[in-house]
Design a protein around this motif. Structure first.
Motif, PDB file in Angstrom:
ATOM      1  N   GLY A 147       0.863  -1.270   0.067  1.00 47.05           N
ATOM      2  CA  GLY A 147       0.149  -0.093   0.202  1.00 47.05           C
ATOM      3  C   GLY A 147       0.706   1.260  -0.035  1.00 47.05           C
ATOM      4  O   GLY A 147       1.995   1.005  -0.005  1.00 47.05           O
ATOM      5  N   SER A 148       0.102   2.495   0.149  1.00 47.55           N
ATOM      6  CA  SER A 148       0.824   3.689   0.160  1.00 47.55           C
ATOM      7  C   SER A 148       0.029   4.722   1.155  1.00 47.55           C
ATOM      8  O   SER A 148      -1.117   4.086   1.587  1.00 47.55           O
ATOM      9  N   LYS A 190      -3.065  -1.364  -2.035  1.00 52.34           N
ATOM     10  CA  LYS A 190      -2.977  -1.796  -3.450  1.00 52.34           C
ATOM     11  C   LYS A 190      -3.222  -3.188  -3.755  1.00 52.34           C
ATOM     12  O   LYS A 190      -3.706  -3.577  -4.937  1.00 52.34           O
ATOM     13  N   ASP A 233       5.727   2.531  -2.128  1.00 59.94           N
ATOM     14  CA  ASP A 233       4.837   1.775  -1.385  1.00 59.94           C
ATOM     15  C   ASP A 233       5.411   1.295  -0.098  1.00 59.94           C
ATOM     16  O   ASP A 233       6.437   1.335  -0.120  1.00 59.94           O
ATOM     17  N   ARG A 258      -0.348  -6.544 -12.989  1.00 60.35           N
ATOM     18  CA  ARG A 258      -0.635  -5.849 -11.868  1.00 60.35           C
ATOM     19  C   ARG A 258      -0.941  -4.574 -12.047  1.00 60.35           C
ATOM     20  O   ARG A 258      -1.889  -3.903 -11.611  1.00 60.35           O
ATOM     21  N   MET A 287      -4.654  -2.575 -11.059  1.00 63.02           N
ATOM     22  CA  MET A 287      -4.816  -1.327 -10.697  1.00 63.02           C
ATOM     23  C   MET A 287      -5.601  -0.303 -11.456  1.00 63.02           C
ATOM     24  O   MET A 287      -6.219   0.345 -11.052  1.00 63.02           O
ATOM     25  N   ARG A 312      -9.300  -1.455 -10.752  1.00 61.09           N
ATOM     26  CA  ARG A 312      -9.578  -0.769  -9.496  1.00 61.09           C
ATOM     27  C   ARG A 312      -9.958   0.599  -9.707  1.00 61.09           C
ATOM     28  O   ARG A 312     -10.758   1.278  -9.014  1.00 61.09           O
TER      29      ARG A 312
END
Length: 225
Positions: free
Chosen positions: A63-64, A74, A96, A135, A139, A142
């Protein structure tokens, strides 16, 4: 930990399957394996992006943080996946964080050694490239979900994704083991903790899911809408 144990783990890692004995010995020589307790961080934003990690046991949260300090999750990664791979794209420092959701076992390989290995093995380089591309697509999906789907749909889509990646069949139902809090689910779906709680309670009241601590039982995934 015994060296033969480390080699066994590496040989059973999907991404490395197909490498010859010499290359496997090279990987084994240059990796460092360690246990990470639940809740501990493997790396933080702004740290040097110096290694690629192989996850042999447990789960890792990637995550971030937003400028306001809000945590943005994420990805949740499981056994057999790699992370920290953006070091291979020229990332100088981490953007991240990586945090263990369970007691985990990881192998760290300096990205310079991974690059050498990929140069010698075009098939490995292709698999890593596909992984990074996949990936990025996730993203992007999402981001589209946040723009075009309501909160309820996003939460249900996440439950379905968890069922696909971490679920196991129990008769006609699917059991998902997880360590996500309602706040984690909110961070993954770009909504609020209160909204997540309301949606999960509604699904439970309609007998579409059954909730227990660290578990979600999906009664009928086709009816989960």
């Amino acid at each position: 930990m015994a060296e033969e144990s480390k080699l066994w783990y590496l040989e059973n890692f999907n991404l490395l399957k197909g490498l010859d004995k010499q290359d496997m010995e090279y990987v084994e020589k240059n990796t460092t394996m360690r246990n990470v307790e639940r809740g501990k961080y493997i790396y933080f934003p702004h740290e040097p992006s110096s290694a690629v990690y192989f996850l042999k046991k447990g789960r890792i949260k990637i995550g971030s943080y937003s400028p306001e300090g809000r945590q943005i999750i994420k990805a949740i990664l499981g056994k057999g996946e790699i992370f920290g791979e953006l070091s291979l794209t020229g990332e100088g420092e981490r953007t991240d964080f990586a945090q263990a959701l369970d007691d985990s076992l990881i192998c760290a390989l300096p990205f310079t050694e991974m690059e050498k290995l990929m140069e010698r093995n075009s098939s490995l380089g292709l698999r890593v490239t596909k992984l990074i591309g996949l990936r990025l697509k996730r993203m992007e999906r999402r981001l589209k979900d946040v723009i075009f789907k309501d909160a309820r749909t996003r939460v249900i889509d996440l439950i379905k994704e968890m069922a696909e990646t971490h679920g196991r069949k129990v008769g006609f139902e699917i059991l998902v083991d997880h360590n996500l809090t309602h706040q984690d689910i909110a961070n993954l779906t770009a909504t609020s903790r209160q909204t997540v709680t309301t949606i999960l309670n509604d699904l439970r009241e309609k007998d579409l899911i059954y909730l227990r601590r660290k578990k979600i039982l999906i009664r009928d995934i086709d009816k989960l809408e």
